[in-house]
Scaffold this active site. Structure first.
Site, mmCIF file in Angstrom:
data_model
loop_
_atom_site.group_PDB
_atom_site.id
_atom_site.type_symbol
_atom_site.label_atom_id
_atom_site.label_comp_id
_atom_site.label_asym_id
_atom_site.label_seq_id
_atom_site.Cartn_x
_atom_site.Cartn_y
_atom_site.Cartn_z
ATOM 1 N N LYS A 120 -1.614 -4.390 3.789
ATOM 2 C CA LYS A 120 -0.537 -5.194 4.380
ATOM 3 C C LYS A 120 0.717 -4.356 4.607
ATOM 4 O O LYS A 120 1.320 -4.414 5.678
ATOM 5 C CB LYS A 120 -0.220 -6.396 3.486
ATOM 6 C CG LYS A 120 0.786 -7.367 4.107
ATOM 7 C CD LYS A 120 1.073 -8.527 3.187
ATOM 8 C CE LYS A 120 2.035 -8.135 2.093
ATOM 9 N NZ LYS A 120 2.489 -9.279 1.273
ATOM 10 N N ASP A 138 0.394 -11.943 5.509
ATOM 11 C CA ASP A 138 0.924 -12.346 4.204
ATOM 12 C C ASP A 138 0.604 -13.826 4.001
ATOM 13 O O ASP A 138 -0.165 -14.417 4.763
ATOM 14 C CB ASP A 138 2.431 -12.075 4.131
ATOM 15 C CG ASP A 138 3.227 -12.974 5.062
ATOM 16 O OD1 ASP A 138 2.623 -13.657 5.926
ATOM 17 O OD2 ASP A 138 4.469 -13.007 4.943
#
Length: 211
Positions: A120, A138
């Site tokens: 991420k 997320d």
């Protein structure tokens, strides 16, 4: 959800916010990298409060490495998991100095080799600093993608891959920011603000709120 709906959704999000970007404050790829490492399980507001004091003192790999672990911790101690994050940042700075000439690399493989940098974080840096069409999923993006029907998936990787496949190409570069902001301020976890949502009529969520 069909292709036409997705096209309309991102057209509206773009019209509302033509130049979306991260809410983390940064002035270089390195500052962004550090801010994103700090943002894990923390708010952007909280990270910005720490970096506004840290970056004027140390905003390069050399300066943070010279600052040292104890001093770095004093700047970021208000952020969750700051001990582990400080150790990762010092190690990352050392690697950047020794292996990358103090420059932040612009490939996923190189970024993910840095301590404290997962998929991420790498995606955020690649997209925001280097303008690559990546999707950093997320909790906000995961929720919005599933709730609206834009790109449902059982886990973040599944949602990421589906978004990259189904988001119209013209919108792919900025889609990550639009979806995060939409999840943060409109399509909230506990009570989505469906009544004031600009894509409510296109969203396939069955339990829409009235207020």
């Amino acid at each position: 959800m069909n292709k036409e709906k997705r096209q309309q959704i991102f057209s509206r999000l773009q019209a509302q916010n033509p130049n979306p970007t991260t809410e983390l404050n940064y002035n270089s790829p390195f500052e962004l990298l550090i801010a994103v490492i700090l943002s894990a399980q923390a708010t952007d507001v909280g990270v910005n409060k720490a970096t506004v004091k840290l970056f004027p003192i140390a905003n390069t790999p050399e300066k943070i490495f010279t600052l040292g672990l104890t001093e770095l911790k004093s700047y970021i101690k208000t952020i969750g998991l700051y001990n582990a994050k400080a150790e990762n940042i010092i190690k990352t700075c050392q690697i950047l100095i020794e292996k990358y000439n103090s420059e932040v690399p612009n490939t996923r493989e190189a970024l993910e080799s840095l301590p404290g940098v997962g998929r991420k974080t790498a995606n955020v840096v690649l997209n925001t600093a280097f303008r690559q069409s990546t999707m950093a999923v997320d909790t906000h993006i995961f929720r919005v993608s599933n709730r609206t029907g834009i790109a449902p998936g059982k886990n973040v990787l599944e949602v990421e891959k589906r978004l990259l496949r189904v988001v119209p190409k013209d919108f792919l570069l900025d889609a990550h920011h639009w979806l995060i902001l939409h999840g943060r301020y409109v399509c909230k976890a506990r009570k989505p603000q469906c009544g004031s949502c600009i894509i409510e009529d296109l969203c396939e969520y069955k339990e829409k709120t009235i207020a």
